[in-house]
Design an enzyme around this catalytic site. Structure first.
Site, short mmCIF file in Angstrom:
data_model
loop_
_atom_site.label_atom_id
_atom_site.label_comp_id
_atom_site.label_asym_id
_atom_site.label_seq_id
_atom_site.Cartn_x
_atom_site.Cartn_y
_atom_site.Cartn_z
N HIS A 121 -12.88 -3.63 9.84
CA HIS A 121 -11.95 -4.68 9.84
C HIS A 121 -12.64 -5.85 9.32
CE1 HIS A 121 -9.35 -3.24 13.16
NE2 HIS A 121 -10.24 -2.21 13.29
N TYR A 162 -10.73 8.18 14.08
CA TYR A 162 -10.51 8.37 15.48
C TYR A 162 -8.93 8.53 15.80
CZ TYR A 162 -9.80 3.29 15.34
OH TYR A 162 -9.53 2.04 15.13
N TYR A 203 -16.20 2.86 19.31
CA TYR A 203 -16.12 1.50 19.28
C TYR A 203 -16.75 1.11 20.35
CZ TYR A 203 -12.61 0.39 15.86
OH TYR A 203 -11.79 0.29 14.62
N HIS A 236 -11.95 2.86 8.62
CA HIS A 236 -11.63 1.78 8.22
C HIS A 236 -12.72 0.77 8.72
CE1 HIS A 236 -9.78 2.03 12.02
NE2 HIS A 236 -9.94 0.76 12.03
#
Lengths: 238, 184
Positions: free
Chosen positions: A158, A143, A104, A156
């Site tokens: 969000h 991760y 991220y 995934h």
């Protein structure tokens, strides 16, 4: 209609350790939605920009770069309806995710995988008059995260949704069909059973691929419905 | 057999990296679009509402994002309703909204703001309300406050005055003074 709490994970889900101290112990106080909860969200922010729904390009473009994000190019599309099957028109969908390496763009992400200089990881789009939406992105990577030692999140994205009333507010995650990490994930499994997990899983939609450009996944979503009524033209309680 | 409506898509936690979607400045970067501002531009008496989100051990939750929904200063909702978003800021461990004092919506309800909490470990967002300490009749007359059976818990929904137009409202997710959360 009442929010069916059985469709959602419980606040206290000890398999997901962080929920233990962040879950209320008292029962929720049930009240009827009032005029505020039935109001339509109006944001007062700028209109959706032409690249807001394109996570492959929007970060690079915002930073004066010409390139595109690395990773498997995908489109996620689908339809947002309410529990009565009616489309949710002009709803805001906000999107955030890791990059193709599972990293991220966040000061608190300590995973060793590299950042992609062309990828920010956030975007947004609106549903159309028929509840349909789509956005372009790269498939995020799995991760590790600390829970029971090193556990691995399945890939995934969000998603945050506002429908036609504040009472429909929903934040969820979309997983990808066939990912072997899904049944191992304590967060996905907070919902309790594989049927509920399947309602958070996008399906490969080969007929809608972009030939020689991208794969496509379909993910339909259901928000809370208005109370069924014979007086369909009159807005009724959720 | 009753007719079943469709099942709602399940909620999932917003996770520790919620800021990427909701407040990129807290993730460490900027995007050209505004994903929510903690400042209302509506007309009315300016107020500031701030507070911490605390976990069951009493520790501040520093990775939450709080959203606010309220009526405007005249109590109008619909397209006059105000929505704002504030991450917990690291310097203060508080959310902070600069908004207008909401008017009462009617039907005997006291004025309030709705707050939603999104965070890692919160599987479906929590909803609560902050009422105002000046409304001394509210605990007895407001249809929500008056329904709280454990009367000592009513105070968990009432902000405290912290100077002119300044209000403090801490949200306790769990524990001895757990905030009353709503299923609306």
């Amino acid at each position: 209609m009442r929010r069916d709490r059985g469709s959602h994970p419980p606040a206290y889900a000890p398999g997901y350790k962080t929920s233990v101290l962040r879950s209320p112990r008292a029962a929720l106080l049930s009240i009827e939605p009032g005029p505020l909860e039935l109001s339509r969200p109006v944001f007062g922010t700028e209109a959706i920009g032409p690249l807001d729904h394109n996570l492959i390009r929007n970060f690079a473009a915002a930073n004066g770069l010409q390139g595109e994000a690395l990773g498997p190019r995908i489109v996620v599309h689908g339809r947002v309806v309410d529990q009565n099957g009616r489309p949710v028109p002009h709803g805001l969908i906000e999107i955030w995710q890791a990059n193709a390496a599972g990293k991220y763009r966040h000061v608190k992400d300590g995973y060793r995988a590299p950042l992609d200089p062309q990828f920010g990881g956030c975007g947004r789009c609106l549903t159309d008059a028929d509840g349909r939406y789509q956005f372009f992105t790269i498939q995020p990577g799995p991760y590790p995260w600390p829970n029971n030692g090193s556990e691995w999140r399945p890939a995934h994205i969000h998603l945050s949704l506002f429908g036609i009333a504040f009472a429909q507010r929903l934040v969820t995650q979309v997983y990808f069909e066939g990912d072997p990490l899904i049944p191992l994930c304590p967060i996905a499994n907070t919902v309790g059973d594989p049927v509920a997990v399947d309602r958070m899983t996008a399906k490969l939609d080969m007929a809608r691929q972009g030939p020689f450009d991208h794969l496509t996944y379909r993910f339909d979503m259901v928000l809370r419905g208005a109370r069924q009524t014979f007086f369909e033209t009159r807005p009724e309680g959720m | 057999m009753p007719i079943d409506p469709l099942k709602e898509t399940p909620s999932q936690t917003a996770g520790p990296f919620v800021h990427i979607g909701f407040a990129p400045h807290r993730a460490g970067f900027a995007m050209p679009f505004d994903t929510g501002s903690p400042r209302a531009h509506a007309v009315g008496e300016r107020i500031v509402l701030t507070g911490q989100v605390l976990d069951g051990s009493g520790a501040p939750v520093t990775d939450a994002v709080v959203e606010l929904v309220q009526a405007d200063a005249a109590g109008a909702v619909g397209d006059k309703a105000i929505w704002l978003r504030s991450p917990i800021e690291p310097e203060t461990a508080c959310y902070r909204f600069e908004t207008v004092r909401p008017g009462a919506i009617g039907d005997g309800c006291a004025a309030y703001v709705t707050l939603w909490i999104f965070a890692r470990g919160v599987n479906i967002h929590l909803e609560t309300r902050a009422y105002f300490p000046e409304d001394t009749d509210a605990p007895a007359t407001d249809p929500v406050l008056s329904r709280i059976e454990q009367r000592h818990r009513v105070e968990t929904l009432i902000a405290t005055a912290d100077g002119p137009g300044q209000y403090r409202f801490d949200i306790r997710l769990q524990g001895e003074r757990e905030t009353v959360f709503l299923d609306v």
